[in-house]
Design an enzyme around this catalytic site. Structure first.
Site, PDB file in Angstrom:
ATOM      1  N   GLU A   1       8.709  -0.823  11.103  1.00 38.19           N
ATOM      2  CA  GLU A   1       7.534  -1.706  11.042  1.00 38.19           C
ATOM      3  C   GLU A   1       7.957  -3.101  10.587  1.00 38.19           C
ATOM      4  O   GLU A   1       8.778  -3.250   9.676  1.00 38.19           O
ATOM      5  CB  GLU A   1       6.465  -1.124  10.125  1.00 38.19           C
ATOM      6  CG  GLU A   1       6.908  -0.916   8.686  1.00 38.19           C
ATOM      7  CD  GLU A   1       5.990  -1.612   7.697  1.00 38.19           C
ATOM      8  OE1 GLU A   1       5.339  -2.585   8.087  1.00 38.19           O
ATOM      9  OE2 GLU A   1       5.946  -1.177   6.546  1.00 38.19           O
TER      10      GLU A   1
ATOM     11  N   CYS B   1       0.822  -1.211   0.000  1.00 42.09           N
ATOM     12  CA  CYS B   1       0.000   0.000   0.000  1.00 42.09           C
ATOM     13  C   CYS B   1       0.855   1.261   0.000  1.00 42.09           C
ATOM     14  O   CYS B   1       0.415   2.325  -0.441  1.00 42.09           O
ATOM     15  CB  CYS B   1      -0.944   0.003   1.200  1.00 42.09           C
ATOM     16  SG  CYS B   1      -0.116  -0.072   2.795  1.00 42.09           S
TER      17      CYS B   1
ATOM     18  N   GLY C   1     -16.146   0.034  17.090  1.00 45.08           N
ATOM     19  CA  GLY C   1     -15.840   0.823  15.909  1.00 45.08           C
ATOM     20  C   GLY C   1     -15.405  -0.099  14.789  1.00 45.08           C
ATOM     21  O   GLY C   1     -15.107  -1.274  15.018  1.00 45.08           O
TER      22      GLY C   1
END
EC number: 1.2.1.70
Length: 422
Positions: A113, A50, A188
């Site tokens: 990450e 992404c 959520g």
């Protein structure tokens, strides 16, 4: 052969451009085959996530970088002038350095990450599956994985969460030493909760319940993660099942109050419950922290953790950069050694050819009745003359040019000085 990298990432292009140059996983092998069959590259690996699309290629010469960019534009139907303004390129050592930084998480949107290393390994595996990788990229990626593993093992680059979602899950792991037997209630269904859910799933959470104002949206996320979906209004009925509660909605009023938590902890027989409120405005009443066996953390608590961790990762990144430079040097030595190995093989093949030619002459001489002494003499002279022909010509040329450096190198290679000493 030269190495090149052509890429677009979160630093150079908005998502509207990045999504246009992304490669669908099911079409990756076809894309790699196209790149190679059109003679743009000899070997190729494409990393497409992404946040980045990068093409790592072994090419005949560095001018091929323009061909690779043109191919990328043609493949995705993007005009070359438009594509070029977002592209970056690297070559040779810079290309090696870049892929090592990427795999180690030093070039990521979130420093350090861990997911990117797995994504690079997957891209490498796809290229292998499509027979689009050869000795150059094989060597590069094996060295890259070794460096990335060392960075992970020998620095704290991946130990400290630096995103809200990752920090929330890490906090849960600190409080519950093993979350594999825990149930999480996620309130959520936005991007943050989706990331939380994925982090929990990756860490082996036993069960996830997703609560949302719109059941259909909760169900989409639940289906992806083999979880359970409920409406916000049903939270009171499910709260007692939750060891971990993480909430992030856009509600203007609290969703969970003190009384609801008191009833839940009572039903849980006072088993600890962790509540993490990462919403602004808050989803959980502050008074909940007064409830025994309920441990409430807010987004501010996580931000302080993240700030500390960013600093820790930046310190770790300095050590990681040094490891990467060592990796680049190590890879360069491998490449240079391979070049020398090729030269040695060629040299030995040349000597072997000379030997076979002279040996064939000697055998024919024996067949013709020449004396062994005469044959051996011719064999020795033939070998000597042919083996010293090229060095003799080199020495004459160097002498004619008064090239002292060449003469010194030649004398060392030929062992002339050693012979005098001996």
């Amino acid at each position: 052969m030269p190495l090149i990298t052509v890429g677009i990432n979160h630093k150079t292009a908005p998502v509207s451009i990045r999504e246009r140059v992304a490669f669908a996983p099911e079409k990756m092998i076809d894309a790699l085959s196209s790149l190679i069959s059109e003679n743009k590259a000899n070997e190729a690996v494409i990393v497409s996530t992404c946040n980045r699309t990068e093409l790592y290629c072994s090419v005949e010469d560095l001018s091929k970088v323009d061909d690779v960019i043109a191919w990328l534009g043609k493949y995705h139907g993007i005009a070359l002038p438009e594509l070029q303004q977002y592209c970056y390129t690297h070559a040779d050592d810079d290309s090696v350095r870049h892929v090592m930084r990427v795999a180690s998480g030093l070039d990521s949107l979130i420093l350090g990450e861990p997911q990117i290393l797995g994504q690079v390994k997957s891209a490498y595996a796809v290229s292998q599956e499509g027979s689009c990788i050869g000795p150059e990229l094989e060597s590069l990626f094996q060295r890259t994985f070794s460096v990335a593993k060392r960075v992970r093992t020998d620095t704290a680059i991946g130990e400290n969460p630096v995103s809200i979602a990752f920090a929330a899950v890490s906090l849960a792991q600190r409080i519950f030493a093993d979350i594999r037997n825990s149930t999480a209630l996620l309130i959520g269904a936005g991007q943050t909760i989706e990331l939380v859910a994925r982090h929990l799933k990756e860490n082996g959470i036993k069960h996830i319940i997703v609560a949302n104002r719109t059941l259909a949206r909760a169900q989409i996320l639940a289906d992806e993660l083999n979880a359970e979906a409920i409406m916000l209004g049903d939270i009171g009925d499910y709260l007692s099942q939750a060891d971990i509660v993480i909430s992030s909605t856009a509600s203007q009023l609290p969703i969970i109050g003190k009384g609801m938590v008191e009833r839940a902890t009572s039903q849980r027989r006072h088993s600890p419950m962790l509540l993490i409120d990462i919403a602004v405005p808050r989803d959980i009443e502050p008074e909940v922290e007064e409830v025994n066996d309920a441990y409430l953390y807010t987004v501010d608590d996580l931000h302080s953790v993240i700030e500390e961790n960013v600093r820790a990762r930046q310190d770790a990144a300095k050590a990681a950069e040094q490891m990467i430079e060592e990796g680049v040097d190590s890879y360069r030595r491998v490449v240079e050694s391979r070049k020398v190995s090729d030269l040695i093989v060629t040299f030995r093949q040349s000597a072997e050819a000379i030997k076979n030619t002279e040996l064939e002459k000697a055998l024919k001489g024996l067949e013709m009745g020449q004396s062994p002494e005469q044959v051996l003499n011719k064999l020795a002279h033939g070998l000597m003359n042919k083996l010293i022909h090229a060095p003799t010509r080199y020495l004459r040329d160097a002498g004619a040019d008064a090239d002292q450096d060449a003469l010194i190198i030649a004398s060392n290679v030929l062992g002339i000085y050693e012979e005098k000493d001996n």
